[in-house]
Design a protein around this motif. Structure first.
Motif: not given
Lengths: 112, 114
Positions: B17-21, B59-62, B76-81
């Protein structure tokens, strides 16, 4: 791998004793920093050095001293340790003041 | 003086799932914004930064982060955790009106559940 080396990795220290945490970087960064990390408080700046030969006080400098005799080394000294100085200490550096900060792996200090 | 807030102590997300911090900041000058990640018993690792230019920073790690000046946010976001993304995340700000010192947020613990 180039970076920041801290020593010791962990230490248990009797209250009242003097302790020096060592920090060496091989990236030829001008600026160096010492932070402490405490649960719920995040990272707090203890002392910093913008360049060799200069130092400055951060947010929580009391009970700590630093020196910067050369570019690579930035030791942190606790003159007379107290239990409230139990913490994780991180040394860090940056190319110059205000640039991206890079951290060492930390020194876990317990004062009893 | 500058300050930074991370309103969530803990974020839980399912793997894939996408994540947001979340991170919000307060500065008087122009903000310089940073994200760091800390894995257990390790130092902080730099992920990404916003200085100027494009509001979406990669940035790093997607990971990526979006600078929103009107909302004073830098989430901070990432499309797929991934489970391996589980760590403590710190937002940091430097205010160019207050010299070179960074202020770090209290951190947000991200747990990615398999």
């Amino acid at each position: 791998i180039a970076g920041i080396t801290q020593a010791p990795t962990s230490q248990i220290l009797a209250a009242g004793r003097r302790m020096t945490l060592r920090c060496t970087q091989d990236m030829r960064h001008n600026a160096m920093y010492w932070y402490r990390q405490d649960l719920g408080l995040g990272l707090r700046l203890i002392h910093y050095s913008n360049t060799a030969g200069t130092t400055g006080k951060g947010e929580v400098p009391d009970g700590y001293s630093v020196s910067r005799a050369n570019t690579d080394d930035f030791p942190l000294t606790l003159a007379s340790a107290v239990p409230s100085q139990t913490s994780v200490y991180f040394c860090a550096s940056s190319v110059g003041p205000g640039n991206t900060i890079y951290f060492g792996e930390g020194s876990w200090l317990t004062v009893v | 003086a500058q300050s930074v807030a991370q309103p969530e102590d803990q974020v839980n997300v399912a793997e894939g799932n996408p994540l947001t911090v979340k991170c919000t900041y307060s500065v008087s000058g122009n903000p310089y914004l940073f994200w760091y990640v800390q894995y257990p018993n390790r130092g902080l690792q730099f992920l990404l930064k916003y200085i100027t230019g494009d509001n979406l920073v990669k940035g790093s790690y997607g990971f990526e982060a979006e600078f929103n000046k009107s909302q004073t946010s830098f989430h901070l976001k990432k499309p797929s955790a991934l489970v391996s993304d589980s760590a403590l995340y710190f937002c940091a700000v430097r205010d160019d009106n207050y010299g070179q010192n960074f202020v770090f947020g209290p951190g947000t613990r991200l747990s990615v559940l398999p």
